[in-house]
Structures are given as structure tokens and as C-alpha cells.
Write an enzyme that holds these catalytic residues in place. Structure first.
Site, PDB file in Angstrom:
ATOM      1  N   GLU A   1      47.488   7.691   2.620  1.00  0.00           N
ATOM      2  CA  GLU A   1      48.942   7.505   2.465  1.00  0.00           C
ATOM      3  C   GLU A   1      49.241   6.041   2.198  1.00  0.00           C
ATOM      4  O   GLU A   1      48.755   5.157   2.901  1.00  0.00           O
ATOM      5  CB  GLU A   1      49.674   7.953   3.750  1.00  0.00           C
ATOM      6  CG  GLU A   1      49.527   9.424   4.020  1.00  0.00           C
ATOM      7  CD  GLU A   1      50.494   9.936   5.090  1.00  0.00           C
ATOM      8  OE1 GLU A   1      51.422   9.202   5.487  1.00  0.00           O
ATOM      9  OE2 GLU A   1      50.301  11.089   5.517  1.00  0.00           O
TER      10      GLU A   1
ATOM     11  N   GLU B   1      58.672  14.947   5.959  1.00  0.00           N
ATOM     12  CA  GLU B   1      58.342  14.485   7.316  1.00  0.00           C
ATOM     13  C   GLU B   1      59.593  14.282   8.146  1.00  0.00           C
ATOM     14  O   GLU B   1      60.705  14.243   7.630  1.00  0.00           O
ATOM     15  CB  GLU B   1      57.417  13.269   7.313  1.00  0.00           C
ATOM     16  CG  GLU B   1      57.851  12.077   6.548  1.00  0.00           C
ATOM     17  CD  GLU B   1      56.918  10.867   6.765  1.00  0.00           C
ATOM     18  OE1 GLU B   1      55.713  11.031   7.002  1.00  0.00           O
ATOM     19  OE2 GLU B   1      57.443   9.755   6.670  1.00  0.00           O
TER      20      GLU B   1
HETATM   21  P1  C2E Z   1      54.725   6.637   8.947  1.00  0.00           P
HETATM   22  O1  C2E Z   1      53.450   6.584   8.185  1.00  0.00           O
HETATM   23  O2  C2E Z   1      55.957   6.883   8.174  1.00  0.00           O
HETATM   24  O3  C2E Z   1      54.504   7.752  10.056  1.00  0.00           O
HETATM   25  C1  C2E Z   1      55.464   8.680  10.462  1.00  0.00           C
HETATM   26  C2  C2E Z   1      56.130   8.224  11.714  1.00  0.00           C
HETATM   27  O4  C2E Z   1      57.189   9.123  12.016  1.00  0.00           O
HETATM   28  C3  C2E Z   1      55.221   8.249  12.931  1.00  0.00           C
HETATM   29  O5  C2E Z   1      55.607   7.180  13.776  1.00  0.00           O
HETATM   30  C4  C2E Z   1      55.578   9.584  13.586  1.00  0.00           C
HETATM   31  O6  C2E Z   1      55.299   9.635  14.968  1.00  0.00           O
HETATM   32  C5  C2E Z   1      57.058   9.617  13.320  1.00  0.00           C
HETATM   33  N1  C2E Z   1      57.580  10.976  13.329  1.00  0.00           N
HETATM   34  C6  C2E Z   1      56.940  12.121  13.057  1.00  0.00           C
HETATM   35  N2  C2E Z   1      57.744  13.193  13.142  1.00  0.00           N
HETATM   36  C7  C2E Z   1      58.957  12.707  13.469  1.00  0.00           C
HETATM   37  C8  C2E Z   1      60.239  13.328  13.707  1.00  0.00           C
HETATM   38  O7  C2E Z   1      60.405  14.551  13.632  1.00  0.00           O
HETATM   39  N3  C2E Z   1      61.263  12.496  14.015  1.00  0.00           N
HETATM   40  C9  C2E Z   1      61.107  11.136  14.109  1.00  0.00           C
HETATM   41  N4  C2E Z   1      62.161  10.417  14.418  1.00  0.00           N
HETATM   42  N5  C2E Z   1      59.920  10.539  13.892  1.00  0.00           N
HETATM   43  C10 C2E Z   1      58.864  11.308  13.577  1.00  0.00           C
HETATM   44  P2  C2E Z   1      54.553   6.244  14.462  1.00  0.00           P
HETATM   45  O8  C2E Z   1      53.344   7.036  14.871  1.00  0.00           O
HETATM   46  O9  C2E Z   1      55.246   5.441  15.466  1.00  0.00           O
HETATM   47  O10 C2E Z   1      54.068   5.307  13.269  1.00  0.00           O
HETATM   48  C11 C2E Z   1      54.945   4.371  12.716  1.00  0.00           C
HETATM   49  C12 C2E Z   1      54.368   3.742  11.487  1.00  0.00           C
HETATM   50  O11 C2E Z   1      53.222   2.924  11.793  1.00  0.00           O
HETATM   51  C13 C2E Z   1      53.846   4.751  10.480  1.00  0.00           C
HETATM   52  O12 C2E Z   1      54.924   5.286   9.764  1.00  0.00           O
HETATM   53  C14 C2E Z   1      52.923   3.881   9.649  1.00  0.00           C
HETATM   54  O13 C2E Z   1      53.641   3.148   8.699  1.00  0.00           O
HETATM   55  C15 C2E Z   1      52.379   2.922  10.680  1.00  0.00           C
HETATM   56  N6  C2E Z   1      51.016   3.365  11.052  1.00  0.00           N
HETATM   57  C16 C2E Z   1      50.673   4.337  11.934  1.00  0.00           C
HETATM   58  N7  C2E Z   1      49.327   4.458  12.014  1.00  0.00           N
HETATM   59  C17 C2E Z   1      48.830   3.539  11.155  1.00  0.00           C
HETATM   60  C18 C2E Z   1      47.485   3.174  10.751  1.00  0.00           C
HETATM   61  O14 C2E Z   1      46.488   3.742  11.169  1.00  0.00           O
HETATM   62  N8  C2E Z   1      47.365   2.147   9.836  1.00  0.00           N
HETATM   63  C19 C2E Z   1      48.452   1.512   9.312  1.00  0.00           C
HETATM   64  N9  C2E Z   1      48.240   0.526   8.423  1.00  0.00           N
HETATM   65  N10 C2E Z   1      49.716   1.850   9.645  1.00  0.00           N
HETATM   66  C20 C2E Z   1      49.896   2.842  10.548  1.00  0.00           C
HETATM   67 CA    CA Z   2      56.437   8.112   6.365  1.00  0.00          CA
HETATM   68 CA    CA Z   3      52.412   7.848   6.846  1.00  0.00          CA
END
Ligand code: C2E
Ligand code: CA
Ligand code: CA
Length: 405
Positions: A124, A211
Site C-alpha cells: 500500500e 476502508e
Molecule cells: P492507514 O494505512 O490509512 O491505515 C488505516 C487506519 O485506519 C489504521 O489506523 C486503522 O486502524 C484505522 N481504521 C481501520 N478501520 C477503521 C474504522 O472503521 N474507523 C476508523 N476511524 N479507523 C479505522 P492505524 O493502525 O492507527 O494506522 C495509522 C496509519 O499509520 C496508517 O494509516 C498508515 O499510514 C500508518 N502505518 C501503519 N502501519 C504502518 C507500517 O507498517 N509502515 C508504515 N510506513 N506506516 C504504517
Molecule cells: Ca488508508
Molecule cells: Ca494503509
């Protein structure tokens, strides 16, 4: 928190992946997950990626995280494929990961070393990554695509030139941003943005994952819009590996009818007819022996190869027990037979007058096709809304549980 804390977290092995399930709206089954970073501090606090990834992204520290985590991801993936070999896991890459060609090569090599099928992994990337970067990064990503590892455009819909980026990069999936999904029921305008994005992706042959799906109303509207994959708290929060495995094993079927795909099929059919007629009309006014008549830019003439035909034999089979669905095949095949004869007449030098009876016949079959599809859609909509109450009573929702380790 500073960079040294993050470095320490890496060295002490405190970073883990959680997995948020993705569900197919066609089969209702879990088809994979997105890997999301969590920092398990020794004091029991789970730090979310938004609290440390932006800081890590200011330097090459984010690449250290990726490099450290990728082998872990593959290890988890091996375990997951053992439960269900068709699962696909996606992970978030940063623009910096692709600053040199090395990363894509490492990904491909490590996948091969672990004997993992390339189809089980997806990368992604956010649109900002692609926008800010030039041709170099694109050329560094291209080998992944060539190796069969798919690319998803993350946060689709919040940038300015998603369409431009889509046309230039080899994305096979778009992930509709949770902001636009979350607002889709606030106004018809917002719903139209989601629906048009889904339609556009369908036209381009690109998959869509919505999502941030948080409630049944959004889920149902996405079904109606023709979206085929969803992810969000309504299905489940991101889960630690063990709990995600248990979730897959539970084999929950997310009910619902891919009603929106009938609408897609209707539009596909209408477009096919228009393309054919337009081409026939263009050629019919040319001289009888114009070479273009032998090489028409017609859509696929066989009833198995047009989009409606592909749907009929593929995802449309969901409706195979319906009478309207069964009665669709014959007029659709007849329609294509007339289409073929029409193009044969064009090749033989027919003018517009000579084509008119064929065009009339074509329209007749087309009306029958559309009638059957609309009958199917009406029945589906009726069933879907009457099942709504049952849906609301549906108790089985892991999403109602908080995210815990
Ligand atoms: P993202 O890639 O857009 O991931 C989706 C985020 O939306 C995730 O937050 C997820 O927990 C959250 N989410 C999922 N379903 C829902 C929903 O129904 N409602 C709401 N309000 N939120 C939902 P998370 O896990 O806190 O991750 C935040 C961001 O951190 C991710 O956004 C991504 O940009 C980054 N990230 C996470 N893991 C990695 C990684 O392994 N490497 C890198 N470079 N970035 C990461
Ligand atoms: Ca996303
Ligand atoms: Ca993502």
C-alpha cells in the site's frame, strides 16, 4: 518521544503487526488483512503508528522500521497461508522505502526465499508518496508489479490528482479513504463521490477496498454501490496475529447481496451496445471498400467475453438460483449473435440503411437483457431491505470489542 526511543523499540523487538481483516462483499468471506504496526511497550502501553511513524518518516528511520519488520511480516504470512492459502496481506510502505531500487529487489527475493506466492502480498502506498516522487521512484516500484506483487493506492479520494496518478502508476487496487467512506451517508453528494469512484475503478479494471466501514448502513450502501471489498471496525478492529487467525478460522460469513454489481452489469451492457453501434455507424458511412471496415474497433463480440458475460460466468453466479438470472443468458447470447452479424455486414460494405434491421433486432434483444437485469435488481433490492432488520439484530461483532493485545 524521540528517534532514539524508536531505535530502541526496534532493537528490543517491541514492534509487532496487527492484522485488520478485509472482507469480500461477493463471497462474504475474509480474504485477507492489512498489516498495521503497533509498538508494545514493556509497561503494557500499546503505541499507535500515528504517534511514531510521522516522526520516523522524517528520516531514513522509517526504512529501518520497514527493513526490520518485513521478515516478520513474511513469517506471519507463512502462518496465515497455512490456515487459508488464498489470503492476501497488504502492508504500508513509505516513499522513502523506494528511494533506491534495493527495497523492491529485497521484497521479491525474500518472498522467493520464503517460497511465498507473490499473489499473497500487496504493497500500500499513499498518493502523496506517488505525487511527491518522480520517475525514479516509479521505476523502483515497477519491478514489484512485474513480479506479480500488487500495488494499492492508499487513502484514495483525499488528494488532488488521484486520476492522474492512477493512469501513470501500475495500481491494481484503490483503497477508498476512511474519511470519504465515513461521510458517505451524510449527503447524496458524498455518496455519489464514493459510487463514482467505485464505477471508475470498475471501468479501469481496478479493485476497490472501502476502508473505515464502521456501521451496517455504510456496509449496505457499499454493497449497493458495487464495491467488492471492505475493511473497517464494523468487520473488526486490527487484531494481534493469534486473534486474527482465530477470526479467520471462525469462518464468519458476512451476509449481504452484491446488488451493486447488477447495476454495474446494466451499465456495462448499455456501454457495450453503444460502443458497437457507434463503431458500426462510423464505418457504415465510409466507402464500401474502406480498409477500416475489416479492422473495427468493436468491443469483444463473444457473449462470454464482454463485461456482462464475464460477470455472468463469474461473480454474477451469486444469483444463479434466481429465475431472472437464468433467463438472462439466452437474450444475451442472441444479442451478441446479432452484434456479430452486424459487424459482418459492416465488413461486407453495408450502408446505414442496410444495417437498420440489424440495429432494430439488436435493440430488441438488448431490451430483453435489460428487463431481466432490472427484474433481478428489483428483487435483490427488495430482499436486501427486508433483510435489513435481521442485520441489525446480528450480534456477532468483534468490532464491538476494544483493540487489545
Ligand atoms: P492507514 O494505512 O490509512 O491505515 C488505516 C487506519 O485506519 C489504521 O489506523 C486503522 O486502524 C484505522 N481504521 C481501520 N478501520 C477503521 C474504522 O472503521 N474507523 C476508523 N476511524 N479507523 C479505522 P492505524 O493502525 O492507527 O494506522 C495509522 C496509519 O499509520 C496508517 O494509516 C498508515 O499510514 C500508518 N502505518 C501503519 N502501519 C504502518 C507500517 O507498517 N509502515 C508504515 N510506513 N506506516 C504504517
Ligand atoms: Ca488508508
Ligand atoms: Ca494503509
Amino acid at each position: 518521544m524521540n528517534e532514539a526511543d524508536i531505535v530502541a523499540a526496534i532493537n528490543k523487538n517491541e514492534l509487532v503487526f496487527y492484522y485488520q481483516p478485509k472482507v469480500s462483499l461477493i463471497t462474504g468471506k475474509v480474504i485477507g488483512a492489512e498489516a498495521l504496526l503497533r509498538w508494545h511497550r514493556p509497561d503494557g502501553v500499546v503505541v499507535m503508528p500515528d504517534e511514531f511513524i510521522p516522526l520516523a518518516e522524517r528520516s531514513t528511520l522509517v526504512c529501518d522500521i520497514t527493513r526490520h519488520m518485513f521478515p516478520k511480516l513474511l513469517k506471519d504470512l507463512l502462518v496465515l497461508l497455512d490456515i487459508d492459502g488464498s489470503l492476501t496481506v497488504s502492508f504500508n510502505a513509505s516513499a522513502r522505502d523506494f528511494h533506491n531500487a534495493f527495497f523492491a529487489r529485497t521484497v521479491i527475493e525474500q518472498m522467493a526465499d520464503a517460497q511465498l506466492p507473490v499473489g499473497s502480498l500487496q504493497v500500500e502506498l499513499t498518493e502523496t508518496v506517488t505525487l511527491e516522487s518522480g520517475d525514479t521512484i516509479r521505476s523502483h516500484i515497477q519491478p514489484l508489479h512485474e513480479a506479480g506483487i500488487s500495488l494499492a493506492m492508499d487513502d484514495f479520494g483525499i488528494g488532488y490528482s488521484s486520476l492522474d496518478t492512477l493512469s501513470k502508476w501500475p495500481f491494481t487496487t484503490i483503497k477508498l479513504d476512511k474519511g470519504i467512506v465515513g461521510r458517505m451517508l451524510d449527503s447524496e453528494k458524498n455518496a455519489t463521490i464514493v459510487e463514482s469512484s467505485v464505477r471508475m475503478a470498475h471501468e479501469l479494471g481496478i479493485n476497490v477496498v472501502a476502508e473505515g466501514v464502521e456501521n451496517n448502513a455504510q456496509y449496505q450502501r457499499l454493497l449497493e454501490s458495487g464495491c467488492t471489498k471492505v475493511q473497517g471496525f464494523w468487520i473488526s478492529r486490527p487484531l494481534p496475529l493469534e486473534r486474527f487467525m482465530a477470526f479467520v478460522k471462525e469462518d464468519i460469513r458476512w451476509s449481504g447481496m452484491p446488488i451493486g454489481l447488477i447495476h454495474m452489469a446494466i451499465i456495462d451492457h448499455v456501454q457495450w451496445r453503444k460502443q458497437l453501434v457507434s463503431e458500426a455507424a462510423k464505418l457504415a458511412v465510409m466507402p464500401k471498400d474502406a480498409p477500416q471496415r475489416q479492422f473495427p474497433a468493436a468491443p469483444p463480440l463473444s457473449c462470454d467475453e464482454c463485461r456482462l458475460g464475464l460477470w455472468y460466468r463469474g461473480q454474477g453466479q451469486f444469483f444463479r438460483s434466481r429465475r431472472a438470472f437464468q433467463e438472462l443468458e439466452q437474450p444475451h447470447c442472441d444479442f451478441h449473435e446479432v452484434g456479430k452479424r452486424l459487424m459482418e455486414m459492416v465488413a461486407l460494405g453495408a450502408n446505414l440503411d442496410e444495417l437498420t434491421p440489424y440495429l432494430r433486432e439488436l435493440s430488441g434483444h438488448s431490451m430483453q437483457v435489460l428487463n431481466k437485469l432490472q427484474e433481478l435488481e428489483n428483487e435483490g433490492l427488495f430482499d436486501m431491505h427486508s433483510a435489513h432488520e435481521q442485520w441489525l439484530a446480528h450480534e456477532l461483532h468483534p468490532s464491538r470489542q476494544p483493540e487489545t493485545a
